[in-house]
Write a protein that holds these residues in place. Structure first.
Motif, short mmCIF file in Angstrom:
data_model
loop_
_atom_site.label_atom_id
_atom_site.label_comp_id
_atom_site.label_asym_id
_atom_site.label_seq_id
_atom_site.Cartn_x
_atom_site.Cartn_y
_atom_site.Cartn_z
N TRP A 177 0.84 -1.19 0.00
CA TRP A 177 0.00 0.00 0.00
C TRP A 177 0.88 1.24 0.00
CZ3 TRP A 177 -4.91 0.08 -1.19
CH2 TRP A 177 -5.68 -1.06 -0.98
N VAL A 178 0.56 2.17 -0.88
CA VAL A 178 1.19 3.50 -0.92
C VAL A 178 0.16 4.47 -0.38
CG1 VAL A 178 2.17 5.30 -2.38
CG2 VAL A 178 2.55 2.88 -2.95
N HIS A 179 0.50 5.18 0.69
CA HIS A 179 -0.44 6.08 1.34
C HIS A 179 -0.19 7.51 0.89
CE1 HIS A 179 -1.65 2.76 3.88
NE2 HIS A 179 -0.36 2.49 4.04
N PHE A 180 -1.26 8.17 0.49
CA PHE A 180 -1.19 9.56 0.03
C PHE A 180 -1.82 10.45 1.09
CE2 PHE A 180 -1.74 6.75 -3.63
CZ PHE A 180 -0.59 7.03 -4.34
N ILE A 185 -11.89 11.75 -6.33
CA ILE A 185 -11.51 11.83 -4.92
C ILE A 185 -11.65 13.29 -4.48
CG2 ILE A 185 -9.71 11.45 -3.20
CD1 ILE A 185 -8.56 9.30 -5.09
N ARG A 186 -12.53 13.51 -3.52
CA ARG A 186 -12.78 14.86 -3.02
C ARG A 186 -11.60 15.33 -2.17
NH1 ARG A 186 -16.52 17.75 -4.21
NH2 ARG A 186 -18.04 16.12 -4.52
N GLN A 187 -11.34 16.63 -2.21
CA GLN A 187 -10.25 17.21 -1.43
C GLN A 187 -10.39 16.84 0.04
OE1 GLN A 187 -10.44 21.47 -1.87
NE2 GLN A 187 -11.89 21.71 -0.22
N GLY A 188 -9.26 16.67 0.70
CA GLY A 188 -9.27 16.35 2.12
C GLY A 188 -9.49 14.89 2.44
N THR A 189 -9.61 14.03 1.43
CA THR A 189 -9.89 12.61 1.64
C THR A 189 -8.59 11.81 1.62
OG1 THR A 189 -12.02 12.87 0.53
CG2 THR A 189 -11.21 10.63 0.84
N MET A 190 -8.32 11.10 2.69
CA MET A 190 -7.15 10.22 2.73
C MET A 190 -7.38 9.07 1.75
SD MET A 190 -5.11 11.64 4.86
CE MET A 190 -3.90 10.36 5.09
N HIS A 191 -6.32 8.65 1.08
CA HIS A 191 -6.44 7.54 0.14
C HIS A 191 -5.10 6.83 -0.01
CE1 HIS A 191 -5.58 11.21 -2.12
NE2 HIS A 191 -5.04 10.48 -3.08
N ASP A 232 -13.32 5.09 3.78
CA ASP A 232 -13.61 3.74 4.28
C ASP A 232 -13.90 2.72 3.18
OD1 ASP A 232 -13.38 4.59 6.94
OD2 ASP A 232 -15.48 5.22 7.01
N ALA A 233 -13.92 3.17 1.93
CA ALA A 233 -14.27 2.30 0.81
C ALA A 233 -13.03 1.80 0.09
CB ALA A 233 -15.17 3.05 -0.18
N GLU A 291 -5.82 -1.34 -6.82
CA GLU A 291 -6.78 -1.31 -5.72
C GLU A 291 -6.58 0.00 -4.98
OE1 GLU A 291 -8.21 -4.14 -2.00
OE2 GLU A 291 -6.31 -4.56 -2.99
N MET A 292 -7.68 0.69 -4.71
CA MET A 292 -7.61 1.97 -4.00
C MET A 292 -8.51 1.95 -2.78
SD MET A 292 -7.21 5.18 -6.53
CE MET A 292 -6.43 6.06 -5.19
#
Length: 179
Positions: free
Chosen positions: A116-119, A154-160, A141-142, A136-137
């Protein structure tokens, strides 16, 4: 063109009147680490690059010493083999699809890691479009599996975070919108 990422970061930091200590306070990264990044003695993680970019109020694309003359001519072509590299480390690389200080920022992302690469959460919305391979993203929570032709917003402020599905490499294109 031709400036290293570290040289470009130093110039952008100084343009904003920030010291390494100021940048360290804003990013929670050590002064020594930031200095090493600016001297190209250290390779920052993508998460740390996002922290620095957020503190400098820039995008990853803004780190490029782009050919502004070409961009100002109204149109230009960026051949795949000539795309300016933004980041290349441990199974993840970014290259710029756009040049200069355009309001449109687009990036190609190549992912070759099953880890997993965390942004970090961005200050802008983004649209990702899968070109090849599968990825896979995790977004909030999804969890989603993306295949060629799929897109994801991906909306701003969302961890992914993301990782490669299958073998080889996945290539996706990312377009920044808003802010």
């Amino acid at each position: 063109m031709g400036e290293s990422m570290g040289v470009r970061l130093r110039a952008l930091r100084k343009q904003r009147g920030l010291t390494l200590q100021d940048l360290s306070r804003q990013t929670q990264l050590s002064i020594a680490h930031l200095s090493n990044i600016e001297r190209d003695s250290a390779s920052p993680t993508i998460a740390n690059l996002h922290l620095v970019c957020a503190a400098l109020d820039i995008t990853l694309n803004d780190l490029l010493a782009a050919d502004k003359d070409a961009a100002e001519n109204g149109s230009y072509v960026v051949p795949q083999q000539a795309r300016p590299a933004i980041f290349d480390q441990e199974g993840l690389s970014y290259s710029s699809l756009t040049l200069g200080d355009s309001s449109l920022k687009a990036t190609a992302m190549s992912l070759c890691s099953h880890e997993w690469v965390h942004f970090s959460a961005h200050d802008h919305d983004e649209l990702g479009i899968m070109s090849s391979g599968s990825m896979e993203m995790k977004v909030g929570d999804a969890t989603h599996v993306l295949h060629p032709g799929d897109s994801i917003f991906i909306r701003q402020g969302t961890m992914h975070s993301a990782r490669l599905c299958g073998e080889g490499e996945s290539v996706s294109y990312w377009i920044k919108s808003g802010a």
